[in-house]
Design an enzyme around this catalytic site. Sequence first.
Site, PDB file in Angstrom:
ATOM      1  N   ARG A   8      -0.689  43.449  29.472  1.00  0.00           N
ATOM      2  CA  ARG A   8       0.275  43.768  30.472  1.00  0.00           C
ATOM      3  C   ARG A   8       0.884  44.945  29.559  1.00  0.00           C
ATOM      4  O   ARG A   8       1.346  45.969  30.016  1.00  0.00           O
ATOM      5  CB  ARG A   8       1.186  42.798  30.811  1.00  0.00           C
ATOM      6  CG  ARG A   8       2.048  42.078  29.789  1.00  0.00           C
ATOM      7  CD  ARG A   8       3.149  41.506  30.439  1.00  0.00           C
ATOM      8  NE  ARG A   8       3.739  40.721  29.257  1.00  0.00           N
ATOM      9  CZ  ARG A   8       4.872  40.319  29.477  1.00  0.00           C
ATOM     10  NH1 ARG A   8       5.677  40.778  30.487  1.00  0.00           N
ATOM     11  NH2 ARG A   8       5.546  39.425  28.448  1.00  0.00           N
ATOM     12  N   GLU A  56       5.945  42.960  48.610  1.00  0.00           N
ATOM     13  CA  GLU A  56       4.754  42.993  48.197  1.00  0.00           C
ATOM     14  C   GLU A  56       3.622  43.767  49.234  1.00  0.00           C
ATOM     15  O   GLU A  56       3.180  44.763  49.025  1.00  0.00           O
ATOM     16  CB  GLU A  56       3.968  42.044  47.472  1.00  0.00           C
ATOM     17  CG  GLU A  56       4.615  41.617  46.077  1.00  0.00           C
ATOM     18  CD  GLU A  56       5.871  40.882  46.277  1.00  0.00           C
ATOM     19  OE1 GLU A  56       6.438  40.337  45.282  1.00  0.00           O
ATOM     20  OE2 GLU A  56       6.199  40.249  47.353  1.00  0.00           O
ATOM     21  N   PHE A  81       1.425  37.150  43.464  1.00  0.00           N
ATOM     22  CA  PHE A  81       1.997  38.012  44.427  1.00  0.00           C
ATOM     23  C   PHE A  81       1.078  39.141  45.287  1.00  0.00           C
ATOM     24  O   PHE A  81       1.003  39.510  46.237  1.00  0.00           O
ATOM     25  CB  PHE A  81       3.481  38.747  44.063  1.00  0.00           C
ATOM     26  CG  PHE A  81       4.333  37.490  43.717  1.00  0.00           C
ATOM     27  CD1 PHE A  81       4.068  36.267  44.232  1.00  0.00           C
ATOM     28  CD2 PHE A  81       5.029  37.860  42.651  1.00  0.00           C
ATOM     29  CE1 PHE A  81       5.326  35.276  43.839  1.00  0.00           C
ATOM     30  CE2 PHE A  81       5.873  36.841  42.021  1.00  0.00           C
ATOM     31  CZ  PHE A  81       5.778  35.688  42.593  1.00  0.00           C
ATOM     32  N   HIS A 107       0.491  38.793  34.364  1.00  0.00           N
ATOM     33  CA  HIS A 107       0.831  37.421  34.673  1.00  0.00           C
ATOM     34  C   HIS A 107      -0.505  36.486  35.264  1.00  0.00           C
ATOM     35  O   HIS A 107       0.123  35.562  36.254  1.00  0.00           O
ATOM     36  CB  HIS A 107       2.172  37.286  35.281  1.00  0.00           C
ATOM     37  CG  HIS A 107       3.336  37.802  34.305  1.00  0.00           C
ATOM     38  ND1 HIS A 107       3.313  39.269  34.381  1.00  0.00           N
ATOM     39  CD2 HIS A 107       4.313  37.073  33.625  1.00  0.00           C
ATOM     40  CE1 HIS A 107       4.404  39.563  33.514  1.00  0.00           C
ATOM     41  NE2 HIS A 107       4.947  38.363  33.200  1.00  0.00           N
ATOM     42  N   ASP A 115       6.081  29.433  33.476  1.00  0.00           N
ATOM     43  CA  ASP A 115       6.475  29.915  34.936  1.00  0.00           C
ATOM     44  C   ASP A 115       5.780  28.765  35.761  1.00  0.00           C
ATOM     45  O   ASP A 115       6.073  28.647  37.064  1.00  0.00           O
ATOM     46  CB  ASP A 115       6.217  31.248  35.247  1.00  0.00           C
ATOM     47  CG  ASP A 115       6.787  32.348  34.519  1.00  0.00           C
ATOM     48  OD1 ASP A 115       7.910  31.843  33.825  1.00  0.00           O
ATOM     49  OD2 ASP A 115       6.546  33.386  34.585  1.00  0.00           O
ATOM     50  N   ARG A 165      -0.111  37.785  30.149  1.00  0.00           N
ATOM     51  CA  ARG A 165       1.258  37.840  29.785  1.00  0.00           C
ATOM     52  C   ARG A 165       1.044  37.454  28.065  1.00  0.00           C
ATOM     53  O   ARG A 165       1.758  37.916  27.380  1.00  0.00           O
ATOM     54  CB  ARG A 165       2.172  36.884  30.284  1.00  0.00           C
ATOM     55  CG  ARG A 165       3.551  36.575  29.657  1.00  0.00           C
ATOM     56  CD  ARG A 165       4.141  35.518  30.236  1.00  0.00           C
ATOM     57  NE  ARG A 165       5.428  35.248  29.873  1.00  0.00           N
ATOM     58  CZ  ARG A 165       6.373  34.564  30.289  1.00  0.00           C
ATOM     59  NH1 ARG A 165       5.743  33.403  31.413  1.00  0.00           N
ATOM     60  NH2 ARG A 165       7.665  34.312  29.981  1.00  0.00           N
TER      61      ARG A 165
END
Length: 313
Positions: A8, A56, A81, A107, A115, A165
Amino acid sequence: MSEKIATREAYGSALVEFGAKYENLVVFDADLAEATKTIKFKKAYPDRFFDCGIAEGNMISVAAGVATTGKIPFVSSFAMFSAGRAFEQVRNSIGYPHLNVKIGATHAGISVGEDGATHQCLEDIALMRTIPGMTIINPADAVEARAAVEAAINFVGPVYLRFGRLALEQIFDENYKFEIGKGVKLVDGSDVTIVATGLMVHEAIKAAELLKNEGISARVINIATIKPLDKEIILNAARETGAIVTAEEHNVIGGLGSAVCECLAEACPTPVIRVGTQDVFGRSGKVPPLLEMYGLTAANLVAKAKEAIALKK
C-alpha cells in the site's frame, strides 16, 4: 536484508511518481487517504484528488463518469469496501460498460490483523473474478506494486489492484519487468510446484528452501495477475512437476486456487492442494499468530507440498 515496505505504501508513492508522467491520472478516495496512502497524491496534486467521503458506491460511479472524459481514475478504499460494499457499482458502472477505471484496494487479507473479520477481506478476488473483463493484480512486493500501477495506467479497461497493510521484504530488484497476464518462475524445481500470489510468495520461497534441505525440489511461481491467468506457465509446471500447491491470503473458494484448478481440470488434470483460508472468516489478532492459525506459513506449505507429491500417480 532489504527494507520492508507494504505494497500500500508503494501504491501511494507510485501514484505520485506517475502523476507527473501521466497528467490525465486522477485519484478518488473514500475518507481513508491516510490508510490507503493516496494522501501522498493529494499533497502532490491537490487539484487532481477527490475525497468522496464514506460513500464507496458513489465514488465508483463518479469515477466511471470521469473515465468517459478521457481521464484515468484510480479509486481507493479498503478491499472490503471497494470490492464488497461497492460491488454493484463496480459491476454495473465500470464492468458492464468496460470503463477505464482502476481500483486500488488496500488492507486485503488476514494481515490487516487487529481490525478483525469485518475488515479482513478474503472474498475480493472471488468477487472481482466474476466480473467480465476485469483484470486482477495482486503484487508480491513494493517493486512489483509500483510496476503494476504503471501497467494498469497503460492498460485500457477496468483493473483491480490488491494491496496489503503488512510491510514485506523486497523480492524483485529495480530491473524487474512486470507484464499483465504473465507469471514468473522464481525458483526452479521438479518434484512439486507452489503457485503463490501476494504475501504468500514470500512464504513459498521460504518453503522451497526448507524442502530443498529435505531433498525435495520445489518450483515456485509468482502469479501477480490472477485474471487473466497465465495458463501456459501453470500447465507447464503441472506437466513437468506433476503436483501443485496454491498459496493465497484469500479464501480458497474463488481465488487463485480456484483459478488454477479450473485451468488444470480443462487441460491437464493434476493433483492440487489449495492453501488459503478454508471457507472461514478471519479474526482479530497480531499478524504472525494469525498467519500461523490459518496455515499461511512456509511450514504449512512444506507439509502440503509433501501431501501433493504423495498424490502423484
